[in-house]
Design a protein around this motif. Structure first.
Motif, short mmCIF file in Angstrom:
data_model
loop_
_atom_site.label_atom_id
_atom_site.label_comp_id
_atom_site.label_asym_id
_atom_site.label_seq_id
_atom_site.Cartn_x
_atom_site.Cartn_y
_atom_site.Cartn_z
N ARG A 12 49.39 86.93 35.71
CA ARG A 12 47.97 86.62 35.77
C ARG A 12 47.53 86.41 37.22
O ARG A 12 48.26 85.80 38.02
N LYS A 52 42.67 78.31 32.34
CA LYS A 52 41.24 78.04 32.30
C LYS A 52 40.96 76.57 32.60
O LYS A 52 40.00 76.24 33.31
N ASN A 101 47.12 80.99 28.76
CA ASN A 101 45.74 81.37 29.11
C ASN A 101 44.82 80.16 29.11
O ASN A 101 43.96 80.00 29.99
N ASP A 136 50.92 84.18 24.78
CA ASP A 136 49.97 84.00 25.88
C ASP A 136 48.89 82.97 25.60
O ASP A 136 48.11 82.62 26.49
#
Length: 512
Positions: A274, A230, A226, A222
């Motif tokens: 997500r 962002k 991730n 991940d």
């Protein structure tokens, strides 16, 4: 451990995954009420109505004129062709001296802006050795030649010399590299984000998760996904529609990015679980049937034509090839799976050696498009296509590219996956056989296939060969001239989807 995928018992009832239907009466009442409200309270409604009326008048009066409007169908509506090799055609070439009052017909659904991501999200993930993704030993060259792989050199004795040059050792998981390369050179790419309809995120998610799938380093699966979320959330254009006009390519099947959907919560990453990904469209070689944002695209095969002429020569070659076997099976038995269907097919074909040609992938390297695979597919009228480790498999497209007619045993191996690319009527290009009937001995694969007349087989083969342009990825950065390949169909389909959604949002905002 095998990647998880939905239980095959759901195969017969796709409605189990569908949302409940809305009440039509309530919908009509609400729509009528809203319409009356728009008329009575919003003067801009009349301006919008006049604009639509003006467009309709212009279209009517220019329909039969030489005015440069595009007239080809959207990518997900294929006409019922009558001429052999009738493909989806590009609109006429862009003329810089012509003013297009309603947009350039070369890019009727708008243009794509490709983000310049930090290299750690794509280029730095490039693999230089085979050992980097052990223990399943992905082949070297995942990013070689822009994702197409090294040239195949052992087909010269099988294919005409001018056609063997179109074949490469292409990794089946290289689509994220191929799409990135093609988009950077796409005719409808823009360097001005303000003029873009859609935004492409060139993140190599498959490579990012791939090297950790068979390890216990779950947190590393991940890590990059991730970070890229962002990064993209900080971009000005993401915030405009909360990512709904963004898209990317996943080089692996969708289940490799849905760890929370794994009952043991061990396989894959959580990328698609997500919240930030719930509006983003993504190309993937196998989609989840309930997720409209998953768009299944063909697995990359080894065939990448360099020109429309080369494509036509290949189509004629496979259409006229002398096929001496009724059917073939290419695969490997999985002894670690109870009642493995591939093991059954392997045994069956060996017992029917007068009709079936076998390529055992436990003996022959099947991932590199070897000469043994090409010989088997070219020599056979039909190719057996059970599900792979998941419901889909690259071999479906290897089979069709050679003009062999696929035989499916699970509908979600192809029929509910690749609607933008495959013919609308499954029976026009393939055969379906119930796997349970094969298991319990009430159906004979050989007898079923023998029941098709030569004329029926010929028509199915013609439909398969006609489909080849839509399931291959052309080698030139600019595509195949007037013919659209899988890349062009996929990207244009997303652009149309995003354009339609944006126009609807603007209409709603105008009325509020």
């Amino acid at each position: 451990m095998l990647p998880p995928y939905p239980d095959e018992s759901l195969e017969a009832d796709e409605t189990l995954r569908k949302p409940p239907k809305a009440n039509n009466n309530d919908f009509l009442k609400n729509a009528l009420s809203n319409f009356q409200y728009q008329i009575s309270t919003h003067p801009r409604f009349w301006l919008f109505t006049f604009f639509l009326f003006f467009q309709l008048v212009v279209l009517i009066f220019t329909r039969n004129s030489p005015f440069p409007f595009s007239t080809h169908s959207p990518p997900h509506h294929f006409p019922s062709e009558t001429a052999l090799f009738a493909d989806i055609q590009r609109p006429p070439h862009h003329d810089p001296n012509v003013i297009y009052p309603f947009g350039d017909p070369q890019c009727e659904y708008g243009r794509v802006y490709v983000y310049n991501l930090p290299s750690k999200f794509n280029k730095d993930l490039a693999l230089t050795t085979c050992d980097d993704l052990d223990p399943w030993k992905w082949q070297c060259g995942l990013v070689t030649n822009d994702g197409y792989g090294k040239r195949l050199t052992d087909l010269a004795g099988i294919l005409p010399g001018n056609l063997s040059a179109a074949w490469y050792r292409t990794n089946q998981f290289s689509s994220e590299v191929i799409f990135h390369y093609r988009l950077l050179n796409y005719r409808c790419r823009t360097n001005d984000p303000d003029s873009a309809t859609a935004f492409y995120i060139p993140f190599y998610a498959g490579q990012a998760v791939g090297k950790y799938l068979w390890t216990d380093e779950i947190e590393n699966r991940d890590l990059l996904s991730n970070k890229v979320l962002k990064w993209v959330q900080r971009q000005k254009y993401w915030k405009r529609y909360n990512g709904s006009d963004h898209f990317l390519t996943l080089g692996r099947i969708t289940w490799d990015f849905r760890r929370l959907g794994d009952p043991e919560k061990l396989w894959g990453s959580t990328f698609l679980n997500r919240p930030q990904m719930q509006n983003v469209s993504r190309f993937t070689i196998e989609r989840a049937p309930w997720d409209a944002n998953d768009i299944s695209v063909p697995y990359p095969t080894g065939f990448h034509p360099h020109s429309e002429k080369e494509l036509r020569e290949w189509q004629n070659f496979v259409l006229s090839y002398n096929r001496t076997s009724l059917f073939t099976f290419i695969g490997a038995a999985r002894g670690d799976i109870n009642s493995d269907f591939r093991s059954r097919l392997m045994s069956y074909c060996r017992n029917e050696s007068d009709s079936c040609r076998v390529v055992d992938c436990a003996v022959t390297q099947c991932s590199n498009g070897s000469s043994e695979i090409q010989k088997a597919l070219l020599s056979s009228d039909f190719c057996l296509q059970p599900k792979g480790d998941s419901l889909t498999r690259r071999s479906v497209f290897d089979c069709m590219v050679t003009g062999s007619v696929p035989v499916f045993f699970w509908r979600r191996t192809a029929y509910t996956q690749y609607q933008w690319f495959l013919p609308e009527k499954p029976g026009s290009y393939s055969v379906f056989i119930d796997p349970e009937a094969v298991r319990n001995g009430t159906a004979s694969i050989k007898e079923i296939l023998k029941s098709y007349s030569k004329d029926q087989v010929r028509k199915m083969r013609e439909k398969v060969v006609e489909t080849i342009p839509r399931i291959v990825y052309a080698r030139p950065s600019g595509g195949l001239g007037s013919v659209k390949d899988a890349f062009e169909i996929a990207v244009e389909g997303v652009l149309k989807r995003v354009k339609d959604e944006n126009e609807w949002k603007e209409y709603v905002d105008m009325g509020s």
